[in-house]
Design an enzyme around this catalytic site. Structure first.
Site, short mmCIF file in Angstrom:
data_model
loop_
_atom_site.label_atom_id
_atom_site.label_comp_id
_atom_site.label_asym_id
_atom_site.label_seq_id
_atom_site.Cartn_x
_atom_site.Cartn_y
_atom_site.Cartn_z
CE1 TYR A 171 -3.63 -3.89 -7.67
CE2 TYR A 171 -2.16 -2.08 -7.10
CZ TYR A 171 -2.67 -3.07 -6.75
OH TYR A 171 -2.13 -3.75 -5.66
CE1 TYR B 122 -9.91 0.12 -6.51
CE2 TYR B 122 -8.11 0.50 -7.97
CZ TYR B 122 -8.88 -0.15 -7.20
OH TYR B 122 -8.45 -1.54 -7.27
N GLY C 255 0.79 -1.27 0.04
CA GLY C 255 0.06 -0.08 -0.06
C GLY C 255 0.76 1.07 0.06
CB CYS D 225 -21.41 1.79 -25.34
SG CYS D 225 -20.96 2.16 -26.77
N PRO E 273 5.14 -4.84 -1.29
CG PRO E 273 6.87 -4.05 -1.91
CD PRO E 273 6.45 -4.98 -1.03
C1 LIG Z 1 -3.27 -5.59 -2.84
C2 LIG Z 1 -2.16 -5.88 -1.83
C3 LIG Z 1 -0.99 -5.59 -1.49
C4 LIG Z 1 -0.34 -4.58 -2.39
O1 LIG Z 1 -1.08 -3.14 -2.40
P1 LIG Z 1 -0.09 -2.05 -3.18
O2 LIG Z 1 -1.09 -0.71 -2.88
O3 LIG Z 1 -0.16 -2.42 -4.76
O4 LIG Z 1 1.26 -1.94 -2.69
C5 LIG Z 1 -0.42 -6.04 -0.66
N1 LIG Z 1 -0.94 -6.99 0.30
C6 LIG Z 1 -2.11 -7.51 0.32
C7 LIG Z 1 -2.71 -8.50 0.88
C8 LIG Z 1 -3.03 -6.81 -1.01
O5 LIG Z 1 -4.26 -7.21 -0.94
#
Ligand SMILES: *Cc1c(COP(=O)(O)O)cnc(C)c1O
Length: 437
Positions: free
Chosen positions: A394, A338, A261, A365, A296
């Site tokens: 993504y 998002y 994240g 469409c 990550p």
């Molecule tokens: C999606 C996800 C991530 C990665 O998230 P990013 O925002 O791409 O870094 C890591 N761990 C879990 C469990 C996830 O579902």
């Protein structure tokens, strides 16, 4: 990436043209490039829409994470769902990455790419028994269990297979991360993880079960988080869980997994300061003999990827200027799904017209089909090429065949050399698997 492209705090966004100095896709002699390779040349070879990944940038980001956390015993488990292309998996696996997976299909890809299963962790609230069996056969590092019923199922599958399943409980730390509601996973009402109290109960059940073994603790609070604070708050919660597990069942967990994240700079705001996060993490792990796992996804591949699309038409109506491109939500759904804001610019400087606020929309469409809204762009002519940045995560992986649109090609440029990582789909691909009589 220079912060010059970020108009933070303004409702209407868009870079002043020429300010964006993205290291993965720099502009030289008036043309955007992937490293040295001109994006125009790639489009001539492979057509549009086209995903382009800068492999050197991916490795640079991997090493940046590794170096920031250097003194710690670290496993970087790349989150496969961000970009599961085999070329990307091979690149990261070759650099020493493990993998964070969320399905049997992702495990299949990871094994195909030669990533060591002992560096693979498996998350997700809905793992099936078939997926559990497959992952046990492959010998993964751990299952990140998200509910009491899942733990029961895993115990039965492992016992039937005559093996011991390594487990970490995914804790929901009840931390609210400042990100879009669909990418927030660490608040109490999210579907992910269990409360700290329930986690302690689950560890007791694991320790008492002959076919389960407690190896770590896991948390993942969301995506595109730009500040260290929520991560550190979540880490405090899981370390407390680890301490309670030691007191309660005498089990010393081997690792703490902080999830992924980590935010990147995009068309909206700046990146997470990974060094500041690392300093806070190191301070909290001081004196503990815990391995750190990070997951990550976007941070490694997000700004290493771009979507190239060609302008089909310009249209002025209802007081707006629409730039209609040959890519839309079928290729990149983040803007409409998002509210993702990608930095967008023209591939050729010479295409510059007068700068206006434009909506960049696709051919699908759906009124919700757009790549950007109210984005400042020199109004392009039909035929101009547009580069949508931060599309390495993504992006293709969420592409669909909606409107019966074949999915685009993916190219990896590494060491100055482009290779086709996935060919463009053809019409025949669209009906493959369908009954046709
Ligand atoms: C999606 C996800 C991530 C990665 O998230 P990013 O925002 O791409 O870094 C890591 N761990 C879990 C469990 C996830 O579902």
């Amino acid at each position: 990436m220079g912060t010059g492209l970020l108009n933070i705090g303004q409702r209407r966004r868009g870079p002043a043209e020429g300010v964006s100095a993205d290291s993965a896709f720099p502009r030289r002699d008036g043309v955007l490039r992937c490293g040295e390779v001109s994006l125009e040349a790639l489009v001539q070879e492979y057509g549009t829409p086209l995903y382009v990944y800068n492999g050197d940038r991916i490795l640079e980001r991997f090493h940046a994470v590794r170096d920031a956390f250097a003194p710690l015993d670290l496993v970087i488990a790349y989150s496969v769902k961000a970009n599961p292309n085999l070329a990307v998996l091979r690149l990261l696996g070759g650099a020493g990455a493990g993998a964070d997976i969320v399905s049997g299909g992702e495990l299949y890809r990871v094994r195909h790419a030669g990533i060591d299963p002992e560096r693979v962790v498996f998350a997700g609230v809905g793992k099936t028994r078939d997926e559990m069996r497959y992952a046990l056969e492959q010998g993964i590092m751990a299952f990140h269990v998200e509910s009491a019923q899942e733990l029961v199922a895993l115990g039965e599958v492992a016992r039937d297979a005559g093996v011991t399943a390594p487990v970490a409980v995914r804790v929901n730390p009840d931390v609210r991360s400042p990100t879009h509601e669909f990418t927030r996973t660490g608040h109490a009402s999210a579907k992910f993880g269990v409360s700290p109290d329930e986690a302690v109960d689950l560890y007791r059940a694991i320790v008492e079960h002959t076919a389960l073994s407690a190896v770590g603790v896991n948390v993942h609070i969301g995506s595109q988080i730009r500040e260290p604070r929520p991560f550190l708050a979540a880490l405090d919660v899981v370390l407390e869980v680890a301490d309670r597990v030691l007191r309660d069942s005498g089990t010393d967990l081997r690792y703490v997994d902080l999830g992924g994240g980590f935010g990147i700079a995009d068309g909206e705001a700046g990146a997470l300061d990974i060094r500041a996060l690392a300093a806070g993490v190191a301070a909290r792990l001081e004196g503990r003999s815990l391995t750190l796992i990070l997951e990550p996804g976007r941070f490694l591949v997000g700004d290493a990827g771009a979507l190239l699309t060609r302008v089909l038409y310009l249209k002025r109506s209802g007081g707006k200027t629409f730039v209609i491109t040959d890519a839309g939500m079928t290729e990149l759904i983040r803007p409409s799904h998002y509210g993702g804001v990608h930095a967008i610019s023209l591939v050729h400087d010479s295409d510059k017209g007068s700068v206006e606020r434009v909506d960049i929309v696709g051919p699908v469409c759906e009124q919700g089909d757009f790549l950007a809204r109210d984005w400042r762009l020199p109004v392009p002519s039909p035929g101009a090429l547009i580069c949508v940045r931060q599309a390495g995560a993504y992006g293709f992986t969420m592409a669909s065949n909606y409107n019966s649109r074949p999915r685009p090609a993916e190219v990896l440029v590494h060491g100055g050399r482009p290779t086709l990582a996935r060919r463009r789909e053809e019409y025949g691909d669209l009906i493959r698997g369908e009954r046709d009589d």
